[in-house]
Design a protein around this motif. Structure first.
Motif, mmCIF file in Angstrom:
data_model
loop_
_atom_site.group_PDB
_atom_site.id
_atom_site.type_symbol
_atom_site.label_atom_id
_atom_site.label_comp_id
_atom_site.label_asym_id
_atom_site.label_seq_id
_atom_site.Cartn_x
_atom_site.Cartn_y
_atom_site.Cartn_z
ATOM 1 N N ILE A 175 11.000 3.234 7.081
ATOM 2 C CA ILE A 175 9.910 4.283 6.933
ATOM 3 C C ILE A 175 8.813 3.767 7.927
ATOM 4 O O ILE A 175 8.564 2.616 7.845
ATOM 5 C CB ILE A 175 9.696 4.100 5.566
ATOM 6 C CG1 ILE A 175 10.540 3.963 4.460
ATOM 7 C CG2 ILE A 175 8.668 5.358 5.253
ATOM 8 C CD1 ILE A 175 11.497 5.237 4.389
ATOM 9 N N VAL A 176 8.182 4.828 8.602
ATOM 10 C CA VAL A 176 7.414 4.531 9.582
ATOM 11 C C VAL A 176 6.060 5.134 9.189
ATOM 12 O O VAL A 176 6.171 6.380 8.559
ATOM 13 C CB VAL A 176 7.878 5.218 10.936
ATOM 14 C CG1 VAL A 176 6.822 4.934 12.061
ATOM 15 C CG2 VAL A 176 9.245 4.668 11.358
ATOM 16 N N ASN A 177 4.968 4.659 9.320
ATOM 17 C CA ASN A 177 3.618 5.532 9.047
ATOM 18 C C ASN A 177 3.207 6.655 9.834
ATOM 19 O O ASN A 177 2.029 6.798 10.062
ATOM 20 C CB ASN A 177 2.541 4.158 8.938
ATOM 21 C CG ASN A 177 2.279 3.601 10.367
ATOM 22 O OD1 ASN A 177 3.059 3.729 11.203
ATOM 23 N ND2 ASN A 177 1.001 3.000 10.342
ATOM 24 N N ALA A 227 0.874 -1.047 0.014
ATOM 25 C CA ALA A 227 -0.088 0.004 -0.058
ATOM 26 C C ALA A 227 0.827 1.049 0.044
ATOM 27 O O ALA A 227 0.562 2.055 -0.601
ATOM 28 C CB ALA A 227 -0.873 -0.066 1.193
ATOM 29 N N TYR A 228 1.946 1.235 0.955
ATOM 30 C CA TYR A 228 2.867 2.453 0.910
ATOM 31 C C TYR A 228 3.681 2.579 -0.377
ATOM 32 O O TYR A 228 3.498 3.875 -0.950
ATOM 33 C CB TYR A 228 3.863 1.972 1.961
ATOM 34 C CG TYR A 228 4.999 3.008 1.865
ATOM 35 C CD1 TYR A 228 4.891 4.254 2.510
ATOM 36 C CD2 TYR A 228 6.043 2.681 1.205
ATOM 37 C CE1 TYR A 228 5.918 5.327 2.422
ATOM 38 C CE2 TYR A 228 7.230 3.598 1.208
ATOM 39 C CZ TYR A 228 7.125 4.963 1.646
ATOM 40 O OH TYR A 228 8.181 5.822 1.888
ATOM 41 N N VAL A 229 4.002 1.631 -1.015
ATOM 42 C CA VAL A 229 4.846 1.875 -2.543
ATOM 43 C C VAL A 229 3.597 2.213 -3.492
ATOM 44 O O VAL A 229 4.164 3.130 -4.162
ATOM 45 C CB VAL A 229 5.378 0.438 -2.666
ATOM 46 C CG1 VAL A 229 5.982 0.753 -4.360
ATOM 47 C CG2 VAL A 229 6.547 0.239 -1.691
ATOM 48 N N CYS A 230 2.725 1.425 -3.597
ATOM 49 C CA CYS A 230 1.738 1.928 -4.753
ATOM 50 C C CYS A 230 1.071 3.376 -4.379
ATOM 51 O O CYS A 230 0.982 4.177 -5.404
ATOM 52 C CB CYS A 230 0.829 0.897 -4.675
ATOM 53 S SG CYS A 230 0.965 -0.736 -5.319
ATOM 54 N N ARG A 231 0.609 3.494 -3.319
ATOM 55 C CA ARG A 231 0.006 5.035 -3.064
ATOM 56 C C ARG A 231 1.036 6.128 -3.315
ATOM 57 O O ARG A 231 0.646 7.043 -4.032
ATOM 58 C CB ARG A 231 -0.414 5.001 -1.424
ATOM 59 C CG ARG A 231 -0.847 6.412 -1.029
ATOM 60 C CD ARG A 231 -1.619 6.288 0.243
ATOM 61 N NE ARG A 231 -0.627 5.999 1.231
ATOM 62 C CZ ARG A 231 -0.555 4.930 2.015
ATOM 63 N NH1 ARG A 231 -1.648 3.815 1.894
ATOM 64 N NH2 ARG A 231 0.313 4.449 2.955
ATOM 65 N N ASN A 232 2.365 6.042 -2.817
ATOM 66 C CA ASN A 232 3.225 7.102 -3.124
ATOM 67 C C ASN A 232 3.981 7.034 -4.643
ATOM 68 O O ASN A 232 4.351 8.046 -4.783
ATOM 69 C CB ASN A 232 4.421 7.276 -2.116
ATOM 70 C CG ASN A 232 3.709 7.421 -0.903
ATOM 71 O OD1 ASN A 232 3.338 8.473 -0.568
ATOM 72 N ND2 ASN A 232 3.600 6.700 0.173
ATOM 73 N N ALA A 233 3.733 6.094 -5.473
ATOM 74 C CA ALA A 233 4.062 5.944 -6.731
ATOM 75 C C ALA A 233 3.064 6.589 -7.657
ATOM 76 O O ALA A 233 3.060 7.582 -8.509
ATOM 77 C CB ALA A 233 4.532 4.922 -7.210
ATOM 78 N N ILE A 234 1.880 6.248 -7.362
ATOM 79 C CA ILE A 234 0.670 6.341 -8.184
ATOM 80 C C ILE A 234 0.291 7.770 -8.442
ATOM 81 O O ILE A 234 -0.036 8.339 -9.510
ATOM 82 C CB ILE A 234 -0.603 5.530 -7.729
ATOM 83 C CG1 ILE A 234 -0.366 4.105 -8.296
ATOM 84 C CG2 ILE A 234 -1.887 6.100 -8.324
ATOM 85 C CD1 ILE A 234 -1.335 3.129 -7.654
ATOM 86 N N ARG A 235 0.344 8.395 -7.216
ATOM 87 C CA ARG A 235 -0.134 9.962 -7.130
ATOM 88 C C ARG A 235 0.839 10.945 -8.106
ATOM 89 O O ARG A 235 0.313 12.065 -8.173
ATOM 90 C CB ARG A 235 -0.051 10.621 -5.982
ATOM 91 C CG ARG A 235 1.425 10.587 -5.005
ATOM 92 C CD ARG A 235 0.891 10.549 -3.526
ATOM 93 N NE ARG A 235 2.213 10.760 -2.802
ATOM 94 C CZ ARG A 235 2.971 11.709 -2.362
ATOM 95 N NH1 ARG A 235 2.260 13.094 -3.016
ATOM 96 N NH2 ARG A 235 4.057 11.914 -1.718
ATOM 97 N N SER A 259 10.657 11.943 0.736
ATOM 98 C CA SER A 259 9.879 12.650 -0.116
ATOM 99 C C SER A 259 8.677 12.406 -0.095
ATOM 100 O O SER A 259 7.696 13.059 -0.881
ATOM 101 C CB SER A 259 10.547 12.277 -1.561
ATOM 102 O OG SER A 259 10.701 11.065 -1.810
ATOM 103 N N ALA A 260 7.863 11.389 0.405
ATOM 104 C CA ALA A 260 6.613 11.014 0.472
ATOM 105 C C ALA A 260 6.040 11.680 1.660
ATOM 106 O O ALA A 260 4.682 11.490 1.710
ATOM 107 C CB ALA A 260 6.264 9.514 0.514
ATOM 108 N N GLY A 261 6.782 12.122 2.622
ATOM 109 C CA GLY A 261 6.305 12.943 3.706
ATOM 110 C C GLY A 261 6.102 11.996 4.934
ATOM 111 O O GLY A 261 5.513 12.293 5.725
ATOM 112 N N TYR A 262 6.836 10.951 4.959
ATOM 113 C CA TYR A 262 6.708 9.937 5.935
ATOM 114 C C TYR A 262 7.912 10.071 6.893
ATOM 115 O O TYR A 262 9.166 10.121 6.257
ATOM 116 C CB TYR A 262 6.601 8.393 5.427
ATOM 117 C CG TYR A 262 5.120 8.139 5.069
ATOM 118 C CD1 TYR A 262 4.222 7.559 5.966
ATOM 119 C CD2 TYR A 262 4.748 8.696 3.803
ATOM 120 C CE1 TYR A 262 3.052 7.103 5.324
ATOM 121 C CE2 TYR A 262 3.498 8.279 3.461
ATOM 122 C CZ TYR A 262 2.591 7.653 4.089
ATOM 123 O OH TYR A 262 1.229 7.454 3.932
#
Length: 273
Positions: free
Chosen positions: A180-182, A49-57, A228-231
């Protein structure tokens, strides 16, 4: 011409990724394909979910994202085609969709599978590719499959909050073994309210400031920053944080254990003072 991204937990050791691309090109030689990752850990929904969400956008509007993660958690009866924020997502009906989106999609279509067909990975890709081909040629989304289909939902992994603390889970360990932490920058600042803080992990390791880059500390020193994804990210300058501190990413299998007892090697806690 359709732009398609591919994400999977398949790896690159055998023929399958090549066969998937060949299958799609048979359907439409004009397809443009781009890999996001094929090295996702099997059965690790939070990581996927982390990888897909932050690439797709970051992709152009109306890109098609084929996500082949844990396709056969259960015997599939349908695949999902979702439209959300000008992006198309195609995946198994296994709960990953709303974990990626952190909520329900704007629209979801069920893509039924032939009950007589052998339901392997290439068959699933062919069903997805046929749907993409129809849409790219002008078909209406509601004509592709079953509109507003019922689908499996799983809660996306969220930090736990208190008045003076946040407890997050490790959701990804990158190529450099940075952790990486959520916990997002926005969540961190909302709870911080200008106070000082301590980031605590592995029971007694502590960081009390946020760096802008890895170069803010000396070689071998630990640091925390927002990536860079804000996490929230924990790293060691020119070192391997996960390996050195014995940290592991949070998995679907570990969630039940976590509910019973805090797993200190998979969690990070921030105390505000």
């Amino acid at each position: 011409m359709a732009l398609i991204t591919l994400t999977s937990d398949i790896g690159h050791k055998d023929y399958l990724i090549g066969a998937i691309k060949g299958q799609l090109l048979q359907l439409d030689p004009a397809f443009q394909m781009m890999d996001i990752s094929h090295e996702l850990s099997p059965f690790n929904y939070p990581q996927a979910a982390y990888v897909c969400r932050n690439a797709i956008r970051h992709f152009p509007p109306f890109t098609y994202h084929i996500i082949l993660v844990n396709l056969f958690e259960k015997k599939p009866e349908q695949l999902l085609l979702a439209f959300h924020k000008e992006q198309y997502l195609l995946c198994a009906d296994n709960g990953l969709l709303n974990m990626i989106l952190e909520g329900r999609p704007e629209m979801v279509i069920g893509l039924p599978l032939d009950k007589t067909a052998v339901k392997n990975t290439l068959h699933c890709v062919r069903i997805m590719g046929q749907a993409i081909s129809k849409l790219a040629k002008g078909a209406g989304l509601l004509t592709i499959g079953t509109p507003d289909a019922t689908f499996t939902e799983k809660n996306h992994l969220r930090p736990v909050f208190g008045d003076n603390w946040i407890e997050g889970q490790i959701i990804f360990i990158d190529h450099f073994e940075n952790v990486i932490v959520n916990i997002t920058r926005e969540e961190f600042e909302q709870r911080r309210k200008g106070r000082s803080f301590r980031i605590v992990f592995k029971r007694d390791e502590t960081i009390d400031k946020i760096s802008e880059t890895y170069a803010d500390v000396q070689e071998g020193e630990k640091l925390a920053l927002f990536n860079s994804a804000g996490y929230l990210e924990i790293a060691i300058q020119k070192g391997n944080a996960a390996g050195l501190f014995g940290l592991q990413d949070f998995t679907e299998q570990s969630q039940n254990q976590y509910l019973q007892s805090r797993l200190f090697y998979q969690t990070v806690k921030v105390f505000f003072e």
